[in-house]
Design a protein around this motif. Structure first.
Motif, PDB file in Angstrom:
ATOM      1  N   SER A   6     -30.111-168.011 -79.205  1.00 19.99           N
ATOM      2  CA  SER A   6     -30.605-168.977 -80.194  1.00 19.99           C
ATOM      3  C   SER A   6     -29.547-170.049 -80.469  1.00 19.99           C
ATOM      4  CB  SER A   6     -30.961-168.267 -81.500  1.00 19.99           C
ATOM      5  OG  SER A   6     -31.914-167.276 -81.241  1.00 19.99           O
ATOM      6  N   ASP A  29     -39.249-167.037 -80.770  1.00 17.35           N
ATOM      7  CA  ASP A  29     -38.769-165.680 -81.039  1.00 17.35           C
ATOM      8  C   ASP A  29     -39.422-165.221 -82.349  1.00 17.35           C
ATOM      9  OD1 ASP A  29     -37.535-163.307 -81.302  1.00 17.35           O
ATOM     10  OD2 ASP A  29     -35.480-164.059 -81.107  1.00 17.35           O
ATOM     11  N   THR A  64     -34.491-167.528 -85.721  1.00 14.70           N
ATOM     12  CA  THR A  64     -33.228-167.947 -86.361  1.00 14.70           C
ATOM     13  C   THR A  64     -32.949-169.442 -86.203  1.00 14.70           C
ATOM     14  OG1 THR A  64     -32.061-167.268 -84.370  1.00 14.70           O
ATOM     15  CG2 THR A  64     -32.010-165.717 -86.189  1.00 14.70           C
TER      16      THR A  64
HETATM   17 MG    MG Z   1     -31.979-165.230 -81.332  1.00 15.36          MG
END
Ligand code: MG
Ligand code: ATP
Length: 310
Positions: free
Chosen positions: A44, A67, A72
């Motif tokens: 991420s 995700d 995130t």
């Molecule tokens: Mg991640």
């Protein structure tokens, strides 16, 4: 018996329902999914950093945080607590807008609190991603970065299969460690099996350079990403060092490229950006030349740009 390592990701056939990328309001020139063979390697962080890097070079960028179970991206781009808007007249989702005008869509924006967990089955996940892609007013984008769930299990499979054939390619993030070589190969195998061409491998947290002595330490062992990429015949895009300032910037919700533009990690990341921009210059053509390299990192040479851009 063959001594070939037993690295083989099984993909269910027939493929699940294809999602139409409904970029109805515009046109997206590059769609790049970021994958990893396992969790926690900085996938991420690299997705967000690549988005910021492209935006720093003047490109119009969007990020789809696919995700679903561990979103995130909003936090990494300083958008924690933001919302998505739904325009019911046009039946479109309006993305949140982050630094450098980066458009972001994430399930995180729909959760009641930071601690809420998504406990959906695959079919609901597919539906959410379908809505995010087909109903979002992304506008015209040069690059869309897509943060896939980690690993090669059911969650990334559901999404990658649905997007199969519609992505420019994947970037695989690896980190050094005991079994990292196998994990990189597994991710490459996964990407190929879901018919997403591999753009290349980025090795994150490769090493740590001590600021006092300048000596570089391979904290988690020798990086293997480069060798594995070569063995699998895919490009090695570069390595990003471990730097406490990166996690500090992350925790503050400020992209490290913006907070610490002159650290080695930022320079290396921008080298990856420049090589990707070179590689996809045909796809990106039509972009307003004047906008390219509008912003430079401290110490970057003026002459390093494309001559046509001046
Ligand atoms: Mg991640
Ligand atoms: N090069 C780096 N230097 C310092 N910290 C880093 C670096 N790369 C990642 N981190 C930190 O490591 C943690 C994990 O990163 P990140 O969340 O991007 O991993 P991930 O692969 O997306 O994880 P997940 O599998 O849970 O989605 C974060 O706290 C991030 O700030």
């Amino acid at each position: 018996m063959s001594n070939k390592p037993n690295i083989n990701v099984k993909v269910q056939q027939p493929q699940k329902q294809q999602i139409k990328l409904g970029f109805s309001a515009g046109n997206v020139k590059l769609k790049i999914a970021v994958m990893s063979g396992k969790g926690g390697v900085g996938k991420s962080l690299i997705t967000a950093a690549l988005a910021v890097g492209f935006a720093l070079r003047g490109l119009k960028v969007g990020v789809l945080d696919a995700d679903i179970y561990g979103p995130t991206i909003p936090k990494l781009l300083g958008l924690a607590g933001s919302s998505l808007y739904y325009d019911d007249k046009r039946d479109v989702i309006i993305p949140a807008t982050g630094p450098l005008n980066i458009k972001v869509v994430s399930i995180d924006f729909l959760l009641p609190s930071e601690d809420s967990a998504v406990v959906w089955r695959g079919v609901l996940v597919s539906k959410a991603i379908e809505d995010f892609l087909s109903k979002t007013d992304w506008g015209d984008l040069d690059v869309m970065m897509i943060d896939l769930p980690p690993g090669t299990g059911d969650a990334p499979l559901t999404i990658a299969q649905a997007l199969s054939g519609q992505l420019t390619g994947s970037i695989i993030v690896s980190a050094p460690g005991d079994v990292s070589g196998r994990i990189v190969k597994k991710a490459i195998d996964f990407s190929r099996k879901v018919k997403v061409p591999v753009i290349g491998v980025i090795e994150n947290m490769c090493c740590f350079t001590c600021p006092d002595t300048g000596k570089t330490y391979y904290v988690f062992g020798e990086p293997e990403g480069k060798r594995m990429a070569e063995e699998a015949n895919v490009s090695f895009l570069g390595e990003i060092p471990l730097d406490p300032r990166i996690s500090e910037a992350n925790n503050a919700g400020v992209p490290f490229l913006l907070k610490y533009p002159d650290i080695e990690a930022s320079r290396k990341l921008m080298t990856v950006i420049d090589s990707l921009m070179g590689r996809f210059k045909d796809e990106l053509s039509g972009q307003t030349k004047r906008e390219i390299r509008l912003m430079k990192l401290p110490g970057e040479e003026e002459s390093s740009g494309n001559e046509e851009d001046k």
